[in-house]
Design an enzyme around this catalytic site. Structure first.
Site, PDB file in Angstrom:
ATOM      1  CE  LYS A 116      59.265  12.223 100.296  1.00 52.15           C
ATOM      2  NZ  LYS A 116      58.761  13.487  99.739  1.00 52.15           N
ATOM      3  CG  ASP A 176      55.448  14.970  99.950  1.00 45.86           C
ATOM      4  OD1 ASP A 176      55.613  15.745 100.913  1.00 45.86           O
ATOM      5  OD2 ASP A 176      56.176  13.983  99.744  1.00 45.86           O
ATOM      6  N   GLY A 215      63.726  16.263  88.073  1.00 40.09           N
ATOM      7  CA  GLY A 215      63.595  15.225  89.079  1.00 40.09           C
ATOM      8  C   GLY A 215      62.635  14.138  88.648  1.00 40.09           C
ATOM      9  CB  SER A 216      62.486  11.019  87.705  1.00 38.38           C
ATOM     10  OG  SER A 216      63.755  10.470  88.028  1.00 38.38           O
ATOM     11  N   GLY A 217      62.048  11.284  91.280  1.00 43.14           N
ATOM     12  CA  GLY A 217      61.871  10.436  92.452  1.00 43.14           C
ATOM     13  C   GLY A 217      60.483  10.530  93.039  1.00 43.14           C
ATOM     14  N   GLY A 218      60.363  10.087  94.300  1.00 40.64           N
ATOM     15  CA  GLY A 218      59.055  10.048  94.942  1.00 40.64           C
ATOM     16  C   GLY A 218      58.399  11.403  95.062  1.00 40.64           C
ATOM     17  CG  MET A 219      59.024  16.087  96.496  1.00 41.12           C
ATOM     18  SD  MET A 219      57.688  16.027  97.710  1.00 41.12           S
ATOM     19  CE  MET A 219      57.315  17.749  97.900  1.00 41.12           C
TER      20      MET A 219
END
Length: 283
Positions: free
Chosen positions: A71, A107, A130-134
């Site tokens: 992402k 999203d 969490g810390s990613g794109g989502m």
């Protein structure tokens, strides 16, 4: 309406994911059939993201859904980034207009709708893993839904603090000893594969929470979701997220917005009765 037979004018849409599944293909193709649209949808993975994106352009693939872990990495490969993606530095949708590739993020829209439809109280805190794109999309949706107190839990000492600071929340490298009324999992914990048996939050925190939200969609009934249901908690599963964001992708690709009843029917076909029932309550 009857869908035309596959031929030279049939438009191809696709997805790119580190762990491709069947649910997206089932949902999109169900809608193409129901609406008589000359499209097909297929899921893919890749070890060469630049080549895959070049293929979208070269083969005139109409649209592409983008999932973990692509992402953020896909952004430099596109021609234009819409504000929905630029504001959170994350793309989950590519639209191809005659070789010009535009990145969007659907999203955020899905997550905000589901958060606002849930019984989660924005005056109370949340804990999000969490810390990613989502995670960027979910944290932005939480902020815009009125949440002002929360903790982003992420071991990544760069991405975690940056995400939390950007939206005015706290950061922790490890789960705090005390949970929160809203628990959100935006990690692969509980996803099919090596993490399938992992519980995103301790059972004691789940029992004390008001709402459980898991973005993992394969499977929708992760250990976290199962534990929350067993504890009598309202849940939002990744299946609901993936359906609503996919509908926005579908509209971008085809220019057609399915009716509410058709969306629920497609969700039932792709994800099962429980997802369809929760989606009906949220829409």
């Amino acid at each position: 309406m009857t869908k035309p037979p596959i031929g030279r004018d049939t438009r191809l849409c696709m997805s790119l994911s580190g762990r491709p599944g069947n649910a997206g293909s089932r949902l999109h193709n169900y809608l193409y059939d129901a609406l008589g649209l000359d499209y097909i949808y297929k899921s893919f993975s890749t070890r060469d993201l630049p080549a895959a994106v070049a293929g979208i352009r070269a083969l005139d693939i109409r649209g592409c859904a983008v999932s973990m872990p692509f992402k953020e990495a896909v952004i430099p490969l596109l021609d234009t980034i819409e504000p929905s993606a630029a504001v959170i530095d994350s793309v989950n949708t590519i639209v191809n207009d005659d070789g010009h590739l535009t990145g969007y993020n659907t999203d955020y829209t899905a997550c905000r709708q589901l958060i606002e439809a849930s019984p989660a109280d924005p005056s109370k805190p949340f804990v999000l893993r969490g810390s990613g794109g989502m995670a960027k999309a979910v944290v932005a949706a939480l902020r815009d839904a009125g949440f002002r107190h929360g903790t982003v839990v992420a071991r990544n000492a760069e991405a975690g603090p940056a995400l939390a600071e950007r939206y005015g929340f706290a950061w922790a490298a490890e789960l705090p000893g005390q949970g929160a009324p809203l628990l959100v999992n935006v990690t692969p914990l509980g996803m099919e594969g090596a993490d399938a048996g992992a519980l995103a939050f301790p059972e004691v925190q789940i029992a004390a929470a008001d709402v459980a939200f898991d973005v993992v969609a394969q499977p929708a009934d992760t250990p976290f979701i199962r534990a929350a249901i067993a504890a009598g908690k309202p849940v939002v599963s990744g299946a609901e997220v993936i359906v609503l964001q996919a509908i926005e992708q579908f509209v971008l690709y085809t220019g057609v917005r399915p009716s509410r009843d058709l969306v629920i029917a497609a969700a039932r076909f792709a994800h099962g009765e429980a997802t369809a029932e929760r989606l009906a309550a949220a829409c």
